[in-house]
Design a protein around this motif. Structure first.
Motif, PDB file in Angstrom:
ATOM      1  N   VAL A 273       4.329 -12.060  -1.440  1.00 48.04           N
ATOM      2  CA  VAL A 273       5.036 -11.204  -0.491  1.00 48.04           C
ATOM      3  C   VAL A 273       4.038 -10.496   0.410  1.00 48.04           C
ATOM      4  O   VAL A 273       4.254 -10.359   1.610  1.00 48.04           O
ATOM      5  CB  VAL A 273       5.872 -10.144  -1.243  1.00 48.04           C
ATOM      6  N   VAL A 274       2.957 -10.065  -0.189  1.00 53.80           N
ATOM      7  CA  VAL A 274       1.924  -9.366   0.573  1.00 53.80           C
ATOM      8  C   VAL A 274       1.410 -10.255   1.686  1.00 53.80           C
ATOM      9  O   VAL A 274       1.253  -9.823   2.824  1.00 53.80           O
ATOM     10  CB  VAL A 274       0.742  -8.971  -0.341  1.00 53.80           C
ATOM     11  N   GLN A 275       1.177 -11.500   1.351  1.00 58.22           N
ATOM     12  CA  GLN A 275       0.659 -12.440   2.344  1.00 58.22           C
ATOM     13  C   GLN A 275       1.623 -12.591   3.517  1.00 58.22           C
ATOM     14  O   GLN A 275       1.227 -12.543   4.669  1.00 58.22           O
ATOM     15  CB  GLN A 275       0.405 -13.799   1.697  1.00 58.22           C
ATOM     16  N   ARG A 276       2.891 -12.776   3.205  1.00 55.84           N
ATOM     17  CA  ARG A 276       3.881 -12.951   4.273  1.00 55.84           C
ATOM     18  C   ARG A 276       3.976 -11.714   5.154  1.00 55.84           C
ATOM     19  O   ARG A 276       4.006 -11.799   6.376  1.00 55.84           O
ATOM     20  CB  ARG A 276       5.246 -13.251   3.667  1.00 55.84           C
ATOM     21  N   LEU A 277       3.998 -10.559   4.512  1.00 51.10           N
ATOM     22  CA  LEU A 277       4.083  -9.311   5.265  1.00 51.10           C
ATOM     23  C   LEU A 277       2.883  -9.123   6.181  1.00 51.10           C
ATOM     24  O   LEU A 277       3.008  -8.727   7.329  1.00 51.10           O
ATOM     25  CB  LEU A 277       4.151  -8.143   4.270  1.00 51.10           C
ATOM     26  N   ARG A 278       1.733  -9.420   5.645  1.00 52.77           N
ATOM     27  CA  ARG A 278       0.513  -9.258   6.441  1.00 52.77           C
ATOM     28  C   ARG A 278       0.534 -10.182   7.644  1.00 52.77           C
ATOM     29  O   ARG A 278       0.147  -9.814   8.740  1.00 52.77           O
ATOM     30  CB  ARG A 278      -0.711  -9.578   5.586  1.00 52.77           C
ATOM     31  N   LEU A 279       0.994 -11.409   7.437  1.00 48.92           N
ATOM     32  CA  LEU A 279       1.031 -12.376   8.529  1.00 48.92           C
ATOM     33  C   LEU A 279       2.053 -11.968   9.580  1.00 48.92           C
ATOM     34  O   LEU A 279       1.791 -12.048  10.781  1.00 48.92           O
ATOM     35  CB  LEU A 279       1.361 -13.766   7.981  1.00 48.92           C
ATOM     36  N   GLU A 280       3.202 -11.532   9.118  1.00 48.71           N
ATOM     37  CA  GLU A 280       4.243 -11.141  10.078  1.00 48.71           C
ATOM     38  C   GLU A 280       3.775  -9.950  10.893  1.00 48.71           C
ATOM     39  O   GLU A 280       4.122  -9.793  12.046  1.00 48.71           O
ATOM     40  CB  GLU A 280       5.531 -10.799   9.322  1.00 48.71           C
ATOM     41  N   ARG A 281       2.984  -9.115  10.249  1.00 46.98           N
ATOM     42  CA  ARG A 281       2.463  -7.948  10.942  1.00 46.98           C
ATOM     43  C   ARG A 281       1.475  -8.364  12.019  1.00 46.98           C
ATOM     44  O   ARG A 281       1.212  -7.638  12.963  1.00 46.98           O
ATOM     45  CB  ARG A 281       1.768  -7.031   9.925  1.00 46.98           C
ATOM     46  N   GLU A 282       0.960  -9.570  11.884  1.00 48.91           N
ATOM     47  CA  GLU A 282       0.014 -10.097  12.884  1.00 48.91           C
ATOM     48  C   GLU A 282       0.735 -10.992  13.874  1.00 48.91           C
ATOM     49  O   GLU A 282       0.132 -11.767  14.579  1.00 48.91           O
ATOM     50  CB  GLU A 282      -1.088 -10.900  12.186  1.00 48.91           C
ATOM     51  N   SER A 283       2.063 -10.918  13.854  1.00 50.91           N
ATOM     52  CA  SER A 283       2.886 -11.710  14.775  1.00 50.91           C
ATOM     53  C   SER A 283       3.017 -13.175  14.408  1.00 50.91           C
ATOM     54  O   SER A 283       3.393 -13.981  15.236  1.00 50.91           O
ATOM     55  CB  SER A 283       2.335 -11.607  16.199  1.00 50.91           C
TER      56      SER A 283
ATOM     57  N   SER B  64     -11.459  -6.975  -0.766  1.00 53.22           N
ATOM     58  CA  SER B  64     -12.518  -7.765  -0.148  1.00 53.22           C
ATOM     59  C   SER B  64     -12.163  -7.910   1.325  1.00 53.22           C
ATOM     60  O   SER B  64     -10.998  -7.895   1.692  1.00 53.22           O
ATOM     61  CB  SER B  64     -12.601  -9.137  -0.801  1.00 53.22           C
ATOM     62  N   ARG B  65     -13.159  -8.061   2.139  1.00 51.22           N
ATOM     63  CA  ARG B  65     -12.889  -8.129   3.586  1.00 51.22           C
ATOM     64  C   ARG B  65     -12.458  -9.500   4.041  1.00 51.22           C
ATOM     65  O   ARG B  65     -12.270  -9.737   5.210  1.00 51.22           O
ATOM     66  CB  ARG B  65     -14.169  -7.732   4.315  1.00 51.22           C
ATOM     67  N   ILE B  66     -12.329 -10.412   3.119  1.00 50.06           N
ATOM     68  CA  ILE B  66     -11.931 -11.762   3.492  1.00 50.06           C
ATOM     69  C   ILE B  66     -10.426 -11.833   3.743  1.00 50.06           C
ATOM     70  O   ILE B  66      -9.639 -11.494   2.876  1.00 50.06           O
ATOM     71  CB  ILE B  66     -12.281 -12.747   2.354  1.00 50.06           C
ATOM     72  N   PRO B  67     -10.028 -12.250   4.946  1.00 41.71           N
ATOM     73  CA  PRO B  67      -8.597 -12.375   5.292  1.00 41.71           C
ATOM     74  C   PRO B  67      -7.944 -13.569   4.625  1.00 41.71           C
ATOM     75  O   PRO B  67      -7.508 -14.504   5.295  1.00 41.71           O
ATOM     76  CB  PRO B  67      -8.629 -12.465   6.811  1.00 41.71           C
ATOM     77  N   TRP B  68      -7.842 -13.551   3.316  1.00 42.51           N
ATOM     78  CA  TRP B  68      -7.277 -14.652   2.537  1.00 42.51           C
ATOM     79  C   TRP B  68      -5.837 -14.975   2.917  1.00 42.51           C
ATOM     80  O   TRP B  68      -5.382 -16.094   2.744  1.00 42.51           O
ATOM     81  CB  TRP B  68      -7.339 -14.301   1.052  1.00 42.51           C
ATOM     82  N   HIS B  69      -5.121 -13.985   3.425  1.00 46.15           N
ATOM     83  CA  HIS B  69      -3.701 -14.195   3.758  1.00 46.15           C
ATOM     84  C   HIS B  69      -3.501 -15.149   4.927  1.00 46.15           C
ATOM     85  O   HIS B  69      -2.401 -15.610   5.177  1.00 46.15           O
ATOM     86  CB  HIS B  69      -3.047 -12.850   4.062  1.00 46.15           C
ATOM     87  N   ARG B  70      -4.583 -15.457   5.640  1.00 40.29           N
ATOM     88  CA  ARG B  70      -4.465 -16.371   6.788  1.00 40.29           C
ATOM     89  C   ARG B  70      -4.650 -17.816   6.387  1.00 40.29           C
ATOM     90  O   ARG B  70      -4.763 -18.685   7.251  1.00 40.29           O
ATOM     91  CB  ARG B  70      -5.479 -15.978   7.860  1.00 40.29           C
TER      92      ARG B  70
END
Length: 123
Positions: free
Chosen positions: A94-104, A69-75
């Motif tokens: 883990v996915v959430q943390r990785l995604r966030l770290e990738r966004e600085s 889904s295009r919703i950025p739930w990890h934020r």
DNA sequence: CCACTGACGAGTG
DNA sequence: GCACTCGCCAGTG
């Protein structure tokens, strides 16, 4: 990205009376507006969606999202700036943390995010 | 209809 | 900072 025009297609199975479905739609609309590199709390999303006090609904709505889904739930994180998904036992954690770290978005040693620094502040 | 659960939050001690 | 309680809504058995 123009997230405002992002239409939510993730139906949850609610086909009756639209009250609940409308709330979910508002929640997704708000989450879709969270910019990259920023995070919002469940309570904050609820408030922005006109559902103040119903932070739990936000989590419930996000749990209904499907992969892709295009919703950025990890934020979306909890009020303490911590990631909390199903008692920290889900791989999505883990996915959430990785995604966030990738966004600085930086995590502290204690595993929390400094909301002072990364909280989304819509104007 | 009732009980229980679940990606939460604020208040209290 | 931690543990516990209550409130709120939706979905399931």
């Amino acid at each position: 990205m123009g997230a405002e025009g992002c239409v939510v297609t993730g139906s949850i199975g609610l086909s009756r009376g639209g009250k609940s479905a409308d709330r979910y739609r508002r929640i997704y609309a708000v989450v879709a507006r969270i910019p990259r590199g920023r995070v919002a709390t469940y309570g904050q999303v609820a408030r922005l969606a006109g559902l103040g006090g119903h932070a739990r609904l936000v989590g419930y709505a996000l749990s209904a999202l499907k992969d892709g889904s295009r919703i950025p739930w990890h934020r979306v994180v909890n009020a303490k700036g911590r990631i909390s998904l199903r008692g920290d036992r889900s791989p999505a954690n883990v996915v959430q943390r990785l995604r966030l770290e990738r966004e600085s978005v930086r995590f502290e040693v204690s595993g929390i995010i400094s909301l002072e620094r990364f909280r989304w502040r819509p104007r």
